[in-house]
Scaffold this active site. Structure first.
Site, PDB file in Angstrom:
ATOM      1  N   PHE A 295       0.860  -1.180   0.000  1.00 48.47           N
ATOM      2  CA  PHE A 295       0.000   0.000   0.000  1.00 48.47           C
ATOM      3  C   PHE A 295       0.901   1.236   0.000  1.00 48.47           C
ATOM      4  O   PHE A 295       1.367   1.686   1.049  1.00 48.47           O
ATOM      5  CB  PHE A 295      -0.915  -0.011   1.227  1.00 48.47           C
ATOM      6  CG  PHE A 295      -1.555  -1.366   1.474  1.00 48.47           C
ATOM      7  CD1 PHE A 295      -2.158  -2.071   0.447  1.00 48.47           C
ATOM      8  CD2 PHE A 295      -1.527  -1.932   2.736  1.00 48.47           C
ATOM      9  CE1 PHE A 295      -2.744  -3.314   0.669  1.00 48.47           C
ATOM     10  CE2 PHE A 295      -2.104  -3.168   2.978  1.00 48.47           C
ATOM     11  CZ  PHE A 295      -2.714  -3.869   1.932  1.00 48.47           C
ATOM     12  N   ASP A 297       2.309   4.374   0.494  1.00 51.27           N
ATOM     13  CA  ASP A 297       1.955   5.560   1.271  1.00 51.27           C
ATOM     14  C   ASP A 297       3.216   6.351   1.597  1.00 51.27           C
ATOM     15  O   ASP A 297       4.095   6.475   0.749  1.00 51.27           O
ATOM     16  CB  ASP A 297       1.198   5.164   2.545  1.00 51.27           C
ATOM     17  CG  ASP A 297       2.011   4.245   3.459  1.00 51.27           C
ATOM     18  OD1 ASP A 297       3.174   3.933   3.130  1.00 51.27           O
ATOM     19  OD2 ASP A 297       1.486   3.861   4.520  1.00 51.27           O
ATOM     20  N   ASP A 367       3.822  -5.516   4.153  1.00 53.65           N
ATOM     21  CA  ASP A 367       3.424  -4.124   4.344  1.00 53.65           C
ATOM     22  C   ASP A 367       3.018  -3.868   5.787  1.00 53.65           C
ATOM     23  O   ASP A 367       3.415  -2.859   6.383  1.00 53.65           O
ATOM     24  CB  ASP A 367       2.267  -3.780   3.406  1.00 53.65           C
ATOM     25  CG  ASP A 367       1.819  -2.329   3.520  1.00 53.65           C
ATOM     26  OD1 ASP A 367       1.111  -1.992   4.501  1.00 53.65           O
ATOM     27  OD2 ASP A 367       2.159  -1.519   2.638  1.00 53.65           O
TER      28      ASP A 367
END
Length: 394
Positions: A295, A297, A367
């Site tokens: 993810f 970010d 993650d």
């Protein structure tokens, strides 16, 4: 060609050599041929993230390199953590999230409430780096956990009012019912959150209210007002669920449009994290979870940089370390995010090569580990600054 220590190409192909197995996997699992003309659709979303990020890494303008020779140290830490603790990573390790524990209604409705909570949280799961309130000049200490717990308290507020019916939809008075979400505006959202956030505030409340209203309308329009009906429409397939999110909730479309002849770049942070969250929260055992990517970010690239896996060009390094904001959609932002996806793919492959016969590592579990460790290290002041972008996508 990229630096030989960080990224190299197959002769005459232009495909990153460490991505060979990745491209093979895309071809194996994709029902369609990946061509630039197909980037406008939402089919095979996770494969598109891998492929378009890999392609971005080949651009001369890319300002981040992956130093694959640095993967061993981080891989060793992860393997050691798993060896010492077989349940080495948990989704809700800090107990920040709503699980429906203590709810007095039916099991179907408990799941519906949890699904709506997760969908609500991930619809507004972005931009949690503390910012200055321009009015007071004070630092807003809001972080992800504050929002997660505030929404959890809102979800728990009506547990004792559960209705006995077995209806597939939740009670209309539930804070996150599709009807309530669709009627939200900035004022009502702020009013609902403030008792729980106390001295903190949720930045960009206008956009967040808009995104939540969009979720409520989408559920009412296409899924009988039921988050579980929405999830079940994916037929237990994680990638199909990502696709359904993109089709029905435009605010989750974390895709940088094509520009100057270069195809669109897919990241899909919030769409994929919703699938990871809901799979863990409801023990759905969705198939193809291994097809989700990391993810992308701000925390994951921060810890990858700490381990020297990501190497920023000097101008970007200076910009990030000085705490300057990066423009959304610029080359540097795309480079950081694409490198994060590609680096975690390399890390997962590295881990699985070193742990043959064991339960495979996935980008999702890796993650979670990187994010949780990165949060602790950041709070302890052990990491360099993360990159700052004002965006609705992460």
């Amino acid at each position: 060609r990229k630096d030989s220590q960080s990224m190299w190409l197959f002769p005459n192909t232009g495909v990153p050599s460490q991505s060979k197995s990745l491209i093979d996997e895309i071809s194996k699992h994709s029902p369609i041929k990946m061509t630039t003309s197909d980037y406008g659709s939402f089919s095979d979303p996770c494969a598109k993230v891998r492929l378009t990020c890999s392609q971005w890494m080949q651009k001369e303008e890319c300002s981040v390199e992956i130093q694959t020779e640095k993967l061993s140290r981080l891989a060793h830490d992860i393997l050691q953590r798993k060896k010492e603790n077989p349940t080495w990573i948990q989704w809700d390790e800090e107990k920040w999230h709503y699980t429906g524990a203590g709810y007095n209604g039916s099991e179907r409705r408990r799941k519906e409430r949890v699904a709506l909570y997760i969908l609500t949280l991930d619809a507004i799961n972005f931009c949690f780096w503390p910012t200055k309130d321009t009015a007071s000049k004070d630092i807003n200490p809001l972080e992800y956990e504050h929002l997660a717990m505030s929404l959890k308290h809102m979800a728990e507020a009506d547990h004792d009012s559960a209705e006995a019916t077995e209806s597939n939809t939740c009670e209309s008075f539930y804070a996150f019912s599709p009807e309530n979400l669709s009627n939200l505006n900035p004022e009502s959202l702020n009013m609902a959150l403030q008792p729980h956030l106390k001295e903190m505030y949720l930045d960009n409340i206008e956009k967040r209210a808009q995104l939540l209203a969009e979720v409520g309308e989408g559920l009412k329009k296409s899924f009988n007002g039921s988050a579980m009906d929405f999830i079940e429409a994916a037929n237990q397939d994680a990638c199909v669920l990502v696709e359904l999110i993109l089709q029905n909730f435009p605010g989750f479309r974390d895709i940088v449009p094509s520009k100057d002849g270069f195809p669109a770049v897919f990241f899909l942070k919030r769409a994929q994290i919703f699938v990871g969250d809901i799979n863990a929260a409801l023990n759905l055992n969705l198939k193809n979870m291994d097809q989700l990517t990391t993810f992308a970010d701000y925390r994951v690239p921060q810890i990858l940089r700490h381990f020297d896996i990501l190497k920023y060009q000097p101008h970007l390094e200076t910009f990030v370390d000085e705490g300057k904001e990066i423009a959304v959609g610029c080359t540097d932002e795309l480079s950081i995010r694409a490198a994060t996806v590609a680096a975690v793919e390399n890390l997962v492959e590295h881990l699985n090569d070193r742990s043959k016969g064991e339960q495979p590592f996935t980008a999702v579990t890796v993650d979670w580990y990187l994010w949780q460790v990165g949060e602790k290290m950041h709070q302890d002041g052990l990491l360099k600054p993360f990159h700052k972008v004002r965006t609705q996508f992460y």
